[in-house]
Design a protein around this motif. Sequence first.
Motif, PDB file in Angstrom:
ATOM      1  N   LEU A 210      -4.915   1.026  -4.994  1.00 41.19           N
ATOM      2  CA  LEU A 210      -4.979  -0.471  -5.778  1.00 41.19           C
ATOM      3  C   LEU A 210      -4.608  -1.495  -4.868  1.00 41.19           C
ATOM      4  O   LEU A 210      -4.850  -2.747  -4.781  1.00 41.19           O
ATOM      5  CB  LEU A 210      -4.343  -0.335  -7.131  1.00 41.19           C
ATOM      6  CG  LEU A 210      -4.948   0.056  -8.148  1.00 41.19           C
ATOM      7  CD1 LEU A 210      -3.903   0.416  -9.416  1.00 41.19           C
ATOM      8  CD2 LEU A 210      -6.180  -0.713  -8.567  1.00 41.19           C
ATOM      9  N   ARG A 211      -3.425  -1.198  -3.982  1.00 45.90           N
ATOM     10  CA  ARG A 211      -2.689  -2.112  -3.289  1.00 45.90           C
ATOM     11  C   ARG A 211      -3.730  -2.645  -1.918  1.00 45.90           C
ATOM     12  O   ARG A 211      -3.545  -3.483  -1.536  1.00 45.90           O
ATOM     13  CB  ARG A 211      -1.387  -1.646  -2.416  1.00 45.90           C
ATOM     14  CG  ARG A 211      -1.582  -0.589  -1.528  1.00 45.90           C
ATOM     15  CD  ARG A 211      -0.339  -0.262  -0.667  1.00 45.90           C
ATOM     16  NE  ARG A 211      -0.415   0.819   0.059  1.00 45.90           N
ATOM     17  CZ  ARG A 211       0.463   1.516   0.905  1.00 45.90           C
ATOM     18  NH1 ARG A 211       1.613   0.981   0.801  1.00 45.90           N
ATOM     19  NH2 ARG A 211       0.015   2.385   1.815  1.00 45.90           N
ATOM     20  N   ASP A 212      -4.699  -1.822  -1.845  1.00 45.85           N
ATOM     21  CA  ASP A 212      -5.626  -2.047  -0.686  1.00 45.85           C
ATOM     22  C   ASP A 212      -7.016  -2.002  -0.920  1.00 45.85           C
ATOM     23  O   ASP A 212      -7.790  -1.317  -0.513  1.00 45.85           O
ATOM     24  CB  ASP A 212      -5.455  -0.945   0.537  1.00 45.85           C
ATOM     25  CG  ASP A 212      -5.631  -1.020   1.706  1.00 45.85           C
ATOM     26  OD1 ASP A 212      -6.364  -2.354   2.055  1.00 45.85           O
ATOM     27  OD2 ASP A 212      -5.934  -0.102   2.697  1.00 45.85           O
ATOM     28  N   TRP A 213      -7.260  -2.920  -1.864  1.00 46.69           N
ATOM     29  CA  TRP A 213      -8.545  -3.299  -2.402  1.00 46.69           C
ATOM     30  C   TRP A 213      -9.371  -2.375  -2.938  1.00 46.69           C
ATOM     31  O   TRP A 213     -10.502  -2.249  -3.141  1.00 46.69           O
ATOM     32  CB  TRP A 213      -9.492  -3.833  -1.174  1.00 46.69           C
ATOM     33  CG  TRP A 213      -8.889  -5.271  -0.507  1.00 46.69           C
ATOM     34  CD1 TRP A 213      -8.498  -5.291   0.576  1.00 46.69           C
ATOM     35  CD2 TRP A 213      -9.222  -6.254  -1.408  1.00 46.69           C
ATOM     36  NE1 TRP A 213      -8.368  -6.828   0.735  1.00 46.69           N
ATOM     37  CE2 TRP A 213      -8.406  -7.384  -0.459  1.00 46.69           C
ATOM     38  CE3 TRP A 213      -9.445  -6.781  -2.641  1.00 46.69           C
ATOM     39  CZ2 TRP A 213      -8.330  -8.624  -0.786  1.00 46.69           C
ATOM     40  CZ3 TRP A 213      -9.243  -8.273  -2.974  1.00 46.69           C
ATOM     41  CH2 TRP A 213      -8.651  -9.329  -2.098  1.00 46.69           C
ATOM     42  N   GLY A 214      -8.433  -1.179  -3.592  1.00 51.32           N
ATOM     43  CA  GLY A 214      -9.190   0.020  -4.250  1.00 51.32           C
ATOM     44  C   GLY A 214      -9.811   0.918  -3.352  1.00 51.32           C
ATOM     45  O   GLY A 214     -10.855   1.881  -3.588  1.00 51.32           O
ATOM     46  N   GLN A 215      -9.672   0.885  -2.113  1.00 52.74           N
ATOM     47  CA  GLN A 215     -10.293   1.850  -1.037  1.00 52.74           C
ATOM     48  C   GLN A 215      -9.773   3.095  -1.289  1.00 52.74           C
ATOM     49  O   GLN A 215      -8.251   3.443  -1.052  1.00 52.74           O
ATOM     50  CB  GLN A 215     -10.066   1.333   0.290  1.00 52.74           C
ATOM     51  CG  GLN A 215     -10.700  -0.018   0.520  1.00 52.74           C
ATOM     52  CD  GLN A 215     -10.373  -0.731   2.096  1.00 52.74           C
ATOM     53  OE1 GLN A 215     -11.395  -0.284   2.639  1.00 52.74           O
ATOM     54  NE2 GLN A 215      -9.361  -1.237   2.305  1.00 52.74           N
ATOM     55  N   GLU A 216     -10.476   4.186  -1.264  1.00 53.50           N
ATOM     56  CA  GLU A 216     -10.106   5.685  -1.055  1.00 53.50           C
ATOM     57  C   GLU A 216     -10.199   6.032   0.429  1.00 53.50           C
ATOM     58  O   GLU A 216      -9.432   6.827   0.773  1.00 53.50           O
ATOM     59  CB  GLU A 216     -11.370   6.403  -1.726  1.00 53.50           C
ATOM     60  CG  GLU A 216     -11.018   8.099  -1.893  1.00 53.50           C
ATOM     61  CD  GLU A 216     -11.768   8.639  -2.859  1.00 53.50           C
ATOM     62  OE1 GLU A 216     -11.197   9.467  -3.618  1.00 53.50           O
ATOM     63  OE2 GLU A 216     -13.054   8.400  -2.747  1.00 53.50           O
ATOM     64  N   GLN A 217     -11.242   5.418   1.116  1.00 49.75           N
ATOM     65  CA  GLN A 217     -11.291   5.465   2.564  1.00 49.75           C
ATOM     66  C   GLN A 217     -11.621   4.002   2.813  1.00 49.75           C
ATOM     67  O   GLN A 217     -12.432   3.220   2.176  1.00 49.75           O
ATOM     68  CB  GLN A 217     -12.014   6.410   3.201  1.00 49.75           C
ATOM     69  CG  GLN A 217     -13.372   6.607   2.524  1.00 49.75           C
ATOM     70  CD  GLN A 217     -14.121   7.823   3.250  1.00 49.75           C
ATOM     71  OE1 GLN A 217     -14.274   7.907   4.642  1.00 49.75           O
ATOM     72  NE2 GLN A 217     -14.426   8.709   2.437  1.00 49.75           N
ATOM     73  N   ARG A 218     -11.795   3.457   4.099  1.00 47.14           N
ATOM     74  CA  ARG A 218     -11.922   2.316   4.746  1.00 47.14           C
ATOM     75  C   ARG A 218     -13.513   1.788   4.293  1.00 47.14           C
ATOM     76  O   ARG A 218     -14.444   2.694   4.545  1.00 47.14           O
ATOM     77  CB  ARG A 218     -12.208   1.992   6.219  1.00 47.14           C
ATOM     78  CG  ARG A 218     -12.206   0.827   6.735  1.00 47.14           C
ATOM     79  CD  ARG A 218     -11.723   0.679   8.184  1.00 47.14           C
ATOM     80  NE  ARG A 218     -11.922  -0.790   8.636  1.00 47.14           N
ATOM     81  CZ  ARG A 218     -11.136  -1.881   8.433  1.00 47.14           C
ATOM     82  NH1 ARG A 218      -9.953  -1.627   7.465  1.00 47.14           N
ATOM     83  NH2 ARG A 218     -11.277  -3.041   8.908  1.00 47.14           N
TER      84      ARG A 218
END
Length: 368
Positions: A210-218
């Motif tokens: 959630l802190r990084d745009w909801g990314q599981e990986q880039r």
Amino acid sequence: MIPFLDLKAQYAAIKPEIDRAVLDVLASGQYVLGDEVARLEQEFADYCETRHAIAVNTGTSALHLALLAAGIGPGDEVITVPLTFVATVSAICYTGARPVFVDVEPVTLTMDPSRIEAVITPRTKAIMPVHLYGQMAEMDAINAIAERHGLAVIEDACQAHGAEYKGRRAGSVGVSGCFSFYPGKNLGACGEGGMVVTSNDEHAKTMRMLRDWGQEQRYHHVMKGFNYRMDGIQGAILRVKLRHLEAWTRARREHAARYSSMFAGSTAVRPLVEQADRRHVYHIYAVRCRDRAAVQRSLQADGIQFGLHYPIPAHLQKAHADLGHRVGDFPVSEAAAHEMLSLPMYPELSAKAIARVVSAVEQDAYVG
């Protein structure tokens, strides 16, 4: 002048360490998250005695993500207190949930557990106690209620870095704990910063995405997230300061003991009492005033800064008028808002300065 807080004195004491850490980050090119932030996360998790720590850009973001990870959303209710900085309430509103207030205890000014069950409804999903001024709330009673009703407990520990309840560190007693690294905090960045600690693996995984745009990986966005990442420079600065935090806490506690001893028998103010089963870290040294305006005038006349935490409780803030509260709904919080005064408190504060503050406060007993 005696300042309320002296960040320049703190920087001067550890300037070579801070400067070196910042220059190392500049040379590394890792300006957002990166190795320094990752190391800070591990070190802060160890400090708080939790499995995980998730670094973010503010304490408000920490509260927001902790609520989302606990499944809080529109239509839910979260129980908290009105005697707090407004970010506690705002973070609940960000999720679409409704803040539901209970009053505080008159001795500690933290959440009164005896009032919680009366406001629990089928929509209640979490309890968010606030560890006000650096002393933890009555967590055993709060956790027992939460367990009976299947609720998450999220600690607002933004003022309580290193505080303890029955030997357990702030942030480790609920499902998660949230910290602010605003510059004036006991552990403060040179800018903004925050952290969530938890031992729940799934919550930690969710908050990292959630802190990084909801990314599981880039570029693989599995949920709708946010840009709540911590800067690399702040991570490096906080790693340096974390190494000094225990020494700073000892100094704060010594200053508080000196204040309290000198105020014994005062007719002007009454300090809050540290509970025997807790370790107060004195983010704020607050006193209850017989006549706050008179004490303020006396301090101002002697060139001493002070603070008011918090003069308008959250339920009476215009921004939250939609919650429908009025004067008299939470009388303990309202009385504290009118009576509490925060005196200078920082590790570098001298005994001479404390004596001068006490003298100015006590002057009110004669002229107030």
